[in-house]
Design an enzyme around this catalytic site. Sequence first.
Site, short mmCIF file in Angstrom:
data_model
loop_
_atom_site.label_atom_id
_atom_site.label_comp_id
_atom_site.label_asym_id
_atom_site.label_seq_id
_atom_site.Cartn_x
_atom_site.Cartn_y
_atom_site.Cartn_z
N LYS A 280 0.83 -1.20 0.00
CA LYS A 280 0.00 0.00 0.00
C LYS A 280 0.87 1.26 0.00
CE LYS A 280 -3.77 -2.04 2.74
NZ LYS A 280 -4.92 -1.78 1.86
N ARG A 354 -10.36 -11.69 1.62
CA ARG A 354 -11.22 -12.74 1.05
C ARG A 354 -10.51 -14.09 1.01
NH1 ARG A 354 -11.81 -9.21 -4.24
NH2 ARG A 354 -11.45 -7.67 -2.60
#
Length: 504
Positions: A280, A354
């Site tokens: 990030k 996920r």
Amino acid sequence: MEFSVKSGSPEKQRSACIVVGVFEPRRLTSIAEQLDKISEGYISNLLRRGDLEGKPGQMLLLHHVPNVLSERVLLVGCGKERELDERQYKQIIAKTINTLNETGSMEAVCFLSELHVKGRDAYWKVRHAVEATQDCLYTFDQLKSKKGETRRPLRKIVFNVPTRRELPIGERAIAEGLAVSSGSKLCKDVANMPPNICNPAYLGEQAQALATEFDKVDVELIGEEQMKELGMNSYLAVGRGSDNESIMSVINYQGGDKDTAPVVLVGKGLTFDSGGISIKPGAGMDEMKYDMGGAAGVIGTMRSLAELDLPINVIGVLAGCENMPDANAYRPGDILTTMSGQTVEVLNTDAEGRLVLCDALTYVERFNPALVIDVATLTGACVIALGAHASAVYSSHNPLAHDLTSAAEQSGDRAWRMPLWDEYQEQLESPFADMANIGGREAGSITAACFLARYTKKYTWAHMDIAGTAWKGGKNKGSTGRPVPMLTQFLLNYATEHSEQPSN
């Protein structure tokens, strides 16, 4: 903080402070009118001089009002009477509590719980006054060397209800409001803890503390060795770049008959998400400690549930993990075989939640659940779609989606149902595996839910994306304690509809 309810007239209250409302423009509520009559027009004279208009959140503290037994009277602006809604009511309560906490009034009798709020009864007004009070008094100063302390903090508040018939309702509202607030506080405390302290093992310790406190709670911790035996390769891959072991904490609350199918709550517990190899940007990365907001919400809800002693069975799963870049970290291009046997091509290691949740959702099949709800700070796309006001709800099961959004409406912890149509599944197609872990920029929150849906065919399921609601960023950053109020309300409703008394 000590809360209670009573039914009495303001002139008989001997307290450090009485709290009454004033509407715009300078119009006394019925309770304020009683005080004005006792004081021979003292309050109305002040209003005529322009001391208070009655705008929402305005405050005027009066000392030694003539013929009034209480030491102080706090006049609170409530806006226009016909426009007083839930949001404004809670804001008024919060401003009132902050003001009281600064006045030196260690106790107060509050008549704001008698205000008319559109569509809401005495139970709702008292319960949400309790929750708003606890929320605005919350501080996280465990790690500060010097703690700010209020010299004479507010310690006791009494909410007035119009008739004695409503006292039992008010007492239930306080008990349930305190349970929700206790769960929200635990959620905040865990989420606000820095990632060098709050790692997957810490989540496990917090779960075990619940088991120590409550007889109906048991905890099992599942580490990496057991995950390998179970074939949870996707979950393990995400945590491979971290020195902190991945640990899944399974909290079992048994309040109903042992043969009754449980409700299962699964919380994403990424105690820090660097993005992994798909790292990030540096700005705001400190807030990625909140990527375990789903797990914090689940453990907070389990605490509320245990305090309420609800007669149902609930299992809470904290999917603890840390996503870090390392020579051993998983990579874009890797293909993972999940616990279900389905394969996933990794296109972005920052879509890691996920990959953890899919194995946790397969694991919970063994409980033969009545229903499963997963809770996750899953996608930035959800923040773009709904902002910070509403959590997203996804489910192909209409009754469950309805029950969740109804609980959101009741609790004031807002949520909005999003589509989960098969057309979106096409975006997850991969030429090399059964699916990719991302579906592109378009409809990112929806395709993430579609990914999870592929692992939930064997039970009734809903997914909540709380990326926009679990925490506030910026200067006043911190956990919001959401969605504990909504999930607790869902379980309260579920217990009413499905409960069985536990067998002896």
